[in-house]
Motif scaffolding. Structure first.
Motif, PDB file in Angstrom:
ATOM      1  N   LYS A 294      33.639  41.633  45.246  1.00  0.00           N
ATOM      2  CA  LYS A 294      33.067  41.376  46.529  1.00  0.00           C
ATOM      3  C   LYS A 294      32.484  42.563  47.250  1.00  0.00           C
ATOM      4  O   LYS A 294      31.368  42.461  47.697  1.00  0.00           O
ATOM      5  CB  LYS A 294      34.309  40.866  47.535  1.00  0.00           C
ATOM      6  CG  LYS A 294      34.085  40.835  48.871  1.00  0.00           C
ATOM      7  CD  LYS A 294      35.411  40.251  49.403  1.00  0.00           C
ATOM      8  CE  LYS A 294      35.041  39.929  51.081  1.00  0.00           C
ATOM      9  NZ  LYS A 294      36.277  39.783  51.712  1.00  0.00           N
ATOM     10  N   LEU A 302      33.646  36.157  49.383  1.00  0.00           N
ATOM     11  CA  LEU A 302      33.255  35.797  47.832  1.00  0.00           C
ATOM     12  C   LEU A 302      33.652  34.375  47.643  1.00  0.00           C
ATOM     13  O   LEU A 302      34.867  33.903  47.897  1.00  0.00           O
ATOM     14  CB  LEU A 302      34.315  36.890  47.071  1.00  0.00           C
ATOM     15  CG  LEU A 302      33.929  36.711  45.688  1.00  0.00           C
ATOM     16  CD1 LEU A 302      32.665  37.487  45.441  1.00  0.00           C
ATOM     17  CD2 LEU A 302      34.885  37.657  44.780  1.00  0.00           C
ATOM     18  N   ILE A 503      39.187  35.899  47.685  1.00  0.00           N
ATOM     19  CA  ILE A 503      38.216  34.922  47.529  1.00  0.00           C
ATOM     20  C   ILE A 503      38.516  33.688  47.900  1.00  0.00           C
ATOM     21  O   ILE A 503      39.704  33.259  48.242  1.00  0.00           O
ATOM     22  CB  ILE A 503      37.945  34.862  45.969  1.00  0.00           C
ATOM     23  CG1 ILE A 503      36.635  33.962  45.520  1.00  0.00           C
ATOM     24  CG2 ILE A 503      38.933  34.244  45.142  1.00  0.00           C
ATOM     25  CD1 ILE A 503      36.401  34.170  44.105  1.00  0.00           C
TER      26      ILE A 503
END
Length: 602
Positions: A294, A302, A503
């Motif tokens: 990221k 992300l 994420i």
């Protein structure tokens, strides 16, 4: 800008960089003679049907003939295919390859009686044969393997029924393959300038590595839109595959489909479950990797479609083949003088077909026939990836070379469980060498990124696949339903667990299970993770100066299938029945993350 040269015809290529296929057969005429001899030999082998129980001398006569036939067949098959791979448009070798394939089917059909007939002779009688003849000693392991699984072999009538059922169950995999390779089509996406970009299986990985985030996002959506549309059909297909495995496990008296799949290689079920447990204990490392990715990409969020984008800038390293050979030799020096001597002979002595030519098979592989050195096919480009490919394929070749040199034909071939160990060990040693010999921060970051991606893709991702298989096969074994919604939920939760909260787990990823062909070969993928872990553990021992591990590794390379895979790896000081090899690999992953985090701070 560098001029892009046209791909040459084979006859225009420098023979110095072509493999010496004549080491197998000096001419097509000699190949033809062996082919004709084989055609005559097949009825001879078939004539032993119903006779193997006559006594030790008949058995030894049959096995001697069979092994001579199989050695000759290997040479015939490899030569025809490799000549075909030199130029797939060559009609002469298209024909020879087809002939060799037909010969393979005839041989299989002619010897199909062997295993059930020997089992019917019985262990007690065969034990007596060992007392009668010293020549039987060669077959001790052969019969150990045969009788080890005897309790799972059924009556002749039941085996015939199962063979028919097996043919039908293979149709499940064929149905998926037809859908996945022939029928499913993906919507094209738009490029930056409005141009249409096709999406296909072959292009998908390239699109996911694009530096253009919008292209990655659109390709991701394109791919999963189609799998989502057919999710119920695909769930029914996968569920049928699970039920098929559960059926065979039950009929063959195994505790589970997992136990049945691992029994062929004599792998304890604990090796499989322990892999998953050990990766679970080290999940924080993958979560750190996600955070690093990221940061490197500089994104606020992300997403799953960001997992394959380059984390560092491409480093242009123009490495001609002659230079690549020197680098690989240097990188593998810790394996000892004798290894480097054979490696050099191979790289300089006609083992490798180096460059691309018109019609040549794509990719890279190592292959060969017993009694001749191995061959490596490459399509070498002057870059770092191809240097690693050279080290990787020569790892396979050296494994084959040493096993062929030290084992009789019967035990020269090695098992899938250890097939990637030698190739990956070579890559790991080469990586350590390159990292030690560069002061360039960009180059170091590029190398570490290459290594990190292997850990993510091979150790973590394949273990996640293995865990999905374990969960779904256990459910099928209990007769629990497996609808698209249930499968999606299982897979989505696994992604949450493996990738963490750094994420966005996009909803589309829940469908990824539906496009993985390896799931139709149950419990296969875990071997990528175990093999990778074993190779990293071995390379760490060798690099630390552990001479016993290096010597043990040479014995491993020479072992073929003379021992089971677990015992072969123990020769190197690596015990896959313990968590240590996977932990050792993950410790290195942690060290690489530390280095990468430092480099990104600078």
């Amino acid at each position: 800008m560098e001029e892009i040269k046209a791909v040459p015809r084979r006859e225009e290529c420098d023979k110095k960089y072509q493999w010496h296929i004549e080491d197998l057969y000096a001419s097509d005429d000699l190949w033809q003679k062996d082919y004709e001899l084989l055609e005559k030999s097949i009825p001879e082998l078939a004539s032993y049907e119903g006779r193997l129980g006559e006594g030790v001398h008949t058995f030894l006569e049959y096995m001697n003939k069979k092994q001579e036939v199989m050695k000759r067949f290997e040479a015939v098959y490899v030569y025809a295919n490799q000549k075909y791979h030199e130029d797939t448009g060559n009609a002469v070798y298209q024909k020879l390859t087809a002939q060799a394939q037909m010969l393979s089917l005839k041989l299989s059909s002619a010897t199909v009686f062997e295993e059930p007939e020997l089992l019917s002779v019985g262990k007690e009688t065969i034990d007596g044969w060992f007392e009668e003849s010293e020549d039987m000693e060669l077959y001790r392991r052969f019969f150990y393997e045969l009788f080890r699984q005897q309790e799972h072999v059924l009556s002749k009538e039941m085996e015939a029924v199962l063979a028919d059922v097996s043919d039908m169950s293979e149709d499940i995999s064929n149905i998926f393959s037809m859908f996945n390779n022939a029928d499913v089509k993906f919507p094209a996406i738009k490029g930056k300038n409005g141009e249409e970009i096709p999406v296909s299986h072959g292009r998908y990985s390239l699109l996911m590595e694009s530096r253009d985030r919008e292209i990655r996002k659109e390709a991701f959506a394109s791919m999963y839109s189609q799998y989502g549309q057919y999710r119920n059909t695909l769930a029914a297909t996968y569920s049928a595959n699970l039920k098929s495995s559960a059926f065979f496990a039950k009929v063959r008296k195994y505790d589970s489909a997992l136990a049945m799949a691992l029994d062929g290689g004599e792998i304890p079920v604990s090796v499989y479950t322990q892999l998953i447990d050990t990766v679970h204990e080290n999940m924080s490392l993958m979560h750190r990797y996600v955070g690093l990715r990221k940061k490197a990409l500089g994104v606020e969020e992300l997403h799953m479609y960001d997992l394959y984008a380059p984390m560092v800038d491409e480093v242009t390293m123009k490495i001609p083949f002659e230079e690549a050979k020197k680098i690989v030799k240097k990188g593998l020096e810790p394996l000892g003088e004798e290894y480097i001597k054979v490696l050099s002979e191979g790289m300089d002595g006609g083992w490798i077909d180096v460059y691309e030519n018109q019609g040549k098979r794509s990719g890279a592989y190592s292959w060969g026939a017993y009694g001749c050195h191995p061959f490596v096919l490459m399509n070498y480009q002057d870059n770092l990836n191809n240097v690693f490919t050279l080290a990787h394929e020569m790892g396979h070749s050296m494994h084959s070379y040493y096993s062929d040199q030290n084992q009789p034909y019967l035990y020269a071939g090695y098992r899938i469980f250890v097939a990637e160990v030698a190739s990956t060990c070579n890559e790991a040693l080469l990586m350590e060498y390159l990292l030690k010999h560069t002061d360039d921060k960009k180059e170091k970051a590029y190398l570490i990124n290459y290594f990190l991606e292997q850990f993510k893709g091979t150790l973590y991702r394949q273990t996640m696949f293995a865990e999905f298989e374990k969960i779904t096969h256990e459910m099928a074994g209990k007769g629990e339903p497996l609808t698209a919604e249930i499968l999606n939920d299982i897979y989505y939760k696994l992604n949450e667990q493996y990738f963490g909260d750094g994420i966005v787990i996009d909803k589309e990823i829940a469908l990824e299970w539906s496009r993985i062909p390896h799931f139709y070969t149950p419990f296969y993928v875990y071997q990528y993770a175990t093999g990778y872990s074993a190779a990293i553990a071995i390379s760490r021992k060798i690099l630390s100066g552990d001479e016993a591990a290096r010597e043990g590794y040479m014995k491993f390379l020479s072992g073929g299938s003379s021992m089971n895979p677990i015992d072969l790896l123990k020769l190197c000081g690596v015990d896959m029945t313990t968590p240590e090899p996977v932990q050792s690999a993950l410790r290195l992953f942690g060290e690489l993350l530390d280095e990468m985090e430092e480099l990104l701070e600078q």
